[in-house]
Design a protein around this motif. Sequence first.
Motif, PDB file in Angstrom:
ATOM      1  N   GLN A 110     -13.003 -23.731   7.586  1.00 28.13           N
ATOM      2  CA  GLN A 110     -14.316 -22.997   8.368  1.00 28.13           C
ATOM      3  C   GLN A 110     -14.592 -21.556   8.588  1.00 28.13           C
ATOM      4  O   GLN A 110     -13.762 -20.108   8.386  1.00 28.13           O
ATOM      5  N   VAL A 111     -15.645 -21.182   7.799  1.00 24.89           N
ATOM      6  CA  VAL A 111     -16.488 -19.129   7.423  1.00 24.89           C
ATOM      7  C   VAL A 111     -17.419 -18.943   8.497  1.00 24.89           C
ATOM      8  O   VAL A 111     -17.647 -19.787   9.005  1.00 24.89           O
ATOM      9  N   SER A 112     -17.690 -18.048   8.894  1.00 27.77           N
ATOM     10  CA  SER A 112     -18.589 -17.449   9.324  1.00 27.77           C
ATOM     11  C   SER A 112     -19.085 -16.320   8.267  1.00 27.77           C
ATOM     12  O   SER A 112     -18.682 -15.420   7.861  1.00 27.77           O
ATOM     13  N   GLY A 113     -20.361 -16.505   8.549  1.00 28.14           N
ATOM     14  CA  GLY A 113     -21.429 -16.332   7.788  1.00 28.14           C
ATOM     15  C   GLY A 113     -21.772 -16.253   6.571  1.00 28.14           C
ATOM     16  O   GLY A 113     -20.795 -17.123   6.004  1.00 28.14           O
ATOM     17  N   MET A 114     -21.988 -14.918   5.761  1.00 26.07           N
ATOM     18  CA  MET A 114     -22.374 -15.506   3.959  1.00 26.07           C
ATOM     19  C   MET A 114     -21.209 -14.684   3.341  1.00 26.07           C
ATOM     20  O   MET A 114     -21.119 -13.864   3.433  1.00 26.07           O
ATOM     21  N   LEU A 115     -20.371 -15.362   2.749  1.00 25.13           N
ATOM     22  CA  LEU A 115     -19.520 -14.896   1.663  1.00 25.13           C
ATOM     23  C   LEU A 115     -19.481 -14.710   0.363  1.00 25.13           C
ATOM     24  O   LEU A 115     -20.025 -14.919  -0.733  1.00 25.13           O
ATOM     25  N   ALA A 130     -13.419 -31.522   0.446  1.00 27.56           N
ATOM     26  CA  ALA A 130     -13.628 -29.721   0.156  1.00 27.56           C
ATOM     27  C   ALA A 130     -14.624 -29.954   1.538  1.00 27.56           C
ATOM     28  O   ALA A 130     -15.906 -30.258   1.015  1.00 27.56           O
ATOM     29  N   GLU A 131     -14.728 -29.110   1.727  1.00 24.02           N
ATOM     30  CA  GLU A 131     -15.700 -28.447   2.729  1.00 24.02           C
ATOM     31  C   GLU A 131     -15.756 -26.953   3.452  1.00 24.02           C
ATOM     32  O   GLU A 131     -14.855 -26.082   3.558  1.00 24.02           O
ATOM     33  N   ILE A 132     -17.435 -26.225   3.203  1.00 24.21           N
ATOM     34  CA  ILE A 132     -17.022 -25.128   3.841  1.00 24.21           C
ATOM     35  C   ILE A 132     -17.833 -25.642   5.073  1.00 24.21           C
ATOM     36  O   ILE A 132     -19.431 -25.647   4.879  1.00 24.21           O
ATOM     37  N   THR A 133     -17.517 -24.539   6.315  1.00 22.73           N
ATOM     38  CA  THR A 133     -18.594 -25.059   7.369  1.00 22.73           C
ATOM     39  C   THR A 133     -18.650 -23.877   8.065  1.00 22.73           C
ATOM     40  O   THR A 133     -17.970 -23.488   8.124  1.00 22.73           O
ATOM     41  N   GLY A 134     -19.977 -23.689   8.751  1.00 20.47           N
ATOM     42  CA  GLY A 134     -20.284 -23.005   9.434  1.00 20.47           C
ATOM     43  C   GLY A 134     -20.351 -21.547   8.908  1.00 20.47           C
ATOM     44  O   GLY A 134     -21.893 -20.616  10.238  1.00 20.47           O
ATOM     45  N   GLY A 135     -20.488 -21.143   8.065  1.00 18.40           N
ATOM     46  CA  GLY A 135     -21.368 -20.299   7.018  1.00 18.40           C
ATOM     47  C   GLY A 135     -21.595 -20.314   5.475  1.00 18.40           C
ATOM     48  O   GLY A 135     -21.281 -21.853   5.325  1.00 18.40           O
ATOM     49  N   ALA A 159     -23.896 -24.766   8.576  1.00 14.76           N
ATOM     50  CA  ALA A 159     -24.137 -23.224   8.524  1.00 14.76           C
ATOM     51  C   ALA A 159     -25.130 -22.008   9.260  1.00 14.76           C
ATOM     52  O   ALA A 159     -25.788 -22.981   9.577  1.00 14.76           O
ATOM     53  N   GLU A 160     -24.878 -21.299   9.419  1.00 11.06           N
ATOM     54  CA  GLU A 160     -25.425 -19.694  10.068  1.00 11.06           C
ATOM     55  C   GLU A 160     -26.605 -19.329   9.534  1.00 11.06           C
ATOM     56  O   GLU A 160     -28.032 -19.312  10.532  1.00 11.06           O
ATOM     57  N   ASP A 161     -27.119 -19.763   8.547  1.00 13.60           N
ATOM     58  CA  ASP A 161     -28.020 -19.014   7.845  1.00 13.60           C
ATOM     59  C   ASP A 161     -28.024 -20.436   6.556  1.00 13.60           C
ATOM     60  O   ASP A 161     -28.509 -21.414   6.967  1.00 13.60           O
ATOM     61  N   ASP A 162     -28.438 -19.439   5.255  1.00 14.14           N
ATOM     62  CA  ASP A 162     -28.479 -20.291   4.304  1.00 14.14           C
ATOM     63  C   ASP A 162     -27.162 -21.091   3.699  1.00 14.14           C
ATOM     64  O   ASP A 162     -25.527 -20.417   3.922  1.00 14.14           O
ATOM     65  N   SER A 163     -26.615 -22.656   3.768  1.00 13.67           N
ATOM     66  CA  SER A 163     -25.510 -22.781   2.530  1.00 13.67           C
ATOM     67  C   SER A 163     -25.606 -22.008   1.743  1.00 13.67           C
ATOM     68  O   SER A 163     -24.231 -21.720   1.268  1.00 13.67           O
ATOM     69  N   ILE A 164     -26.336 -22.050   0.702  1.00 14.30           N
ATOM     70  CA  ILE A 164     -25.756 -21.410  -0.694  1.00 14.30           C
ATOM     71  C   ILE A 164     -26.865 -20.076  -1.095  1.00 14.30           C
ATOM     72  O   ILE A 164     -28.485 -20.650  -0.794  1.00 14.30           O
ATOM     73  N   SER A 165     -26.377 -19.209  -0.852  1.00 13.69           N
ATOM     74  CA  SER A 165     -28.048 -18.118  -1.404  1.00 13.69           C
ATOM     75  C   SER A 165     -27.618 -17.440  -2.524  1.00 13.69           C
ATOM     76  O   SER A 165     -26.515 -16.811  -3.413  1.00 13.69           O
ATOM     77  N   VAL A 166     -28.723 -17.670  -3.753  1.00 12.69           N
ATOM     78  CA  VAL A 166     -28.395 -17.631  -5.134  1.00 12.69           C
ATOM     79  C   VAL A 166     -29.543 -16.382  -5.215  1.00 12.69           C
ATOM     80  O   VAL A 166     -30.954 -16.553  -5.344  1.00 12.69           O
ATOM     81  N   THR A 167     -29.288 -15.040  -5.375  1.00 14.01           N
ATOM     82  CA  THR A 167     -29.802 -14.089  -5.271  1.00 14.01           C
ATOM     83  C   THR A 167     -29.197 -12.448  -6.113  1.00 14.01           C
ATOM     84  O   THR A 167     -28.405 -12.820  -6.326  1.00 14.01           O
ATOM     85  N   ASN A 168     -30.215 -11.711  -6.030  1.00  9.80           N
ATOM     86  CA  ASN A 168     -30.006 -10.403  -6.020  1.00  9.80           C
ATOM     87  C   ASN A 168     -29.570 -10.500  -7.702  1.00  9.80           C
ATOM     88  O   ASN A 168     -28.600  -9.698  -8.198  1.00  9.80           O
TER      89      ASN A 168
END
Length: 351
Positions: A110-115, A130-135, A159-168
């Motif tokens: 369980q994570v919060s926001g984007m890592l 394997a699961e990443i949930t919440g962020g 996810a509270e925003d995107d599940s995966i964001s490839v950016t910058n």
Amino acid sequence: MNTGHRPHRHPRRHRSAVTAMLLVAALAGTGGAAGAASGTTTARAGETAGRLAAACTGTPTGFATVNALGQNGTTGGAGGPVVTVTTAAALKDYVGRAGAYVIQVSGRIQVSGMLTVVANKSILGVGTTAEITGGGLQLGSTTRPGNNVIIRNIRFTGAEDDSISVTNKAHHVWIDHNDLSDGYDGLLDIKRESDFVTVSWNHFHHHSKSALLGHSDNYTADIGKLRVTYHHNFFDGTDQRHPRVRFADPVHVLNNYYRNNALYGVASTENAGVLVEGNYFENVAHPIYVGYDKSGPGRVVERNNRYVGSGTPQTAGTVVEPRTYYPYTVDDPATVPATVSAGAGVGKIGC
């Protein structure tokens, strides 16, 4: 995130390489500072055989294989220490560390926001749970690039925003055999001058906005970037953006399975160039759009696709051939529903 389109139908959640394989021939050290976050197991020399058996192997196909921008294909954390994480603190610690790491995600985290994920990382789910949930995971920041990253065999939920964001300006990224569903904004967004990405064998479901490519109609810095291959993905009842493309040329949409997509399959806008090839569209009223909403038209070439219970695709203009960048073969589109249904998602590779 992106604006200017229909709001997401789900309520907001609250906390709820090519030349290298991802085998590590020798695992050294403790993987970082002595005070590593709790919830981490670091591979030691005596555990080498077991870790190698557990690590995902394989190489990408498509744009992630291209030698460019000082990077020879996409190798992720190959050659770095192998660590196993079971907590959000440990995951955040290792994805943000400098240097190469193979990070094995074990169980539900369980994570919060984007890592923020920085360069030279392989993030690999262990087994089928394997699961990443919440962020979610954001590849790179404005000061810490997220280049040469691999994400495989992980379930992303809520996810509270995107599940995966490839950016910058992240480049050389391989996103493979994941399961993405039920988030707040996009399941997988690629934007802000990112480049040389392959998205393969993922299962997208229970969501509206699946795969955005290009930040906004006004972000013209994306011109000449965003070269992405989408192949053998299962867009399973998701509404839109499979992908929705701005500016990129070429984008290769190859051998994907589209089923019951309520709004549309692929949309090419703002002079993007998209080749839609060898896909299977089932019960998709608008399989391909040229232009969408307030965005100007793009270019689309479609060939060798199957349309079953689906509408007529829109096409326009010409597109740079992906073969000028990499070799590939096209599966018979008639085989795509069976092949992709059986092969996409988690637990389908040796992790």
